[in-house]
Design a protein around this motif. Sequence first.
Motif: not given
Length: 117
Positions: A1-17, A73-76
């Motif tokens: 899983m990419s770091s972007s995917d992990r961020i997307e499933v970890s936090i509320d939609l549209g809140t990433w800064n 979030v790190m990206d392997f």
Amino acid sequence: MSSSDRIEVSIDLGTWNPMDEDMVSLDPIAFHSGGVGEPYKECIDFYQRRIGLTDVVQTGTGQLNGIPVAIGVMDFQFMRGSMGSVVGEKITNLIEYATNEFLPLILVCSSGGACIQ
């Protein structure tokens, strides 16, 4: 899983800064990595083009169930999560920000370890 995917499933939609997106690894000592002696800068450039990130870790803020959080979030997929100087700097900045703002901190480590780079 990419770091972007992990961020997307970890936090509320549209809140990433994101934070520190402009930080990139430099090669002040002209290091050559691996058995083939590939220049470090060429290796970094390759992964930046391939993965679309500037470095191994994405850091920033968002909300988790409406609660503000700091998240890294790190990206392997980016150099197998190898931790260079920029990774340490970005994580330190995130920890300091979370501490100063009294935010919960979430770190997702996905790394092959600290390599000499």
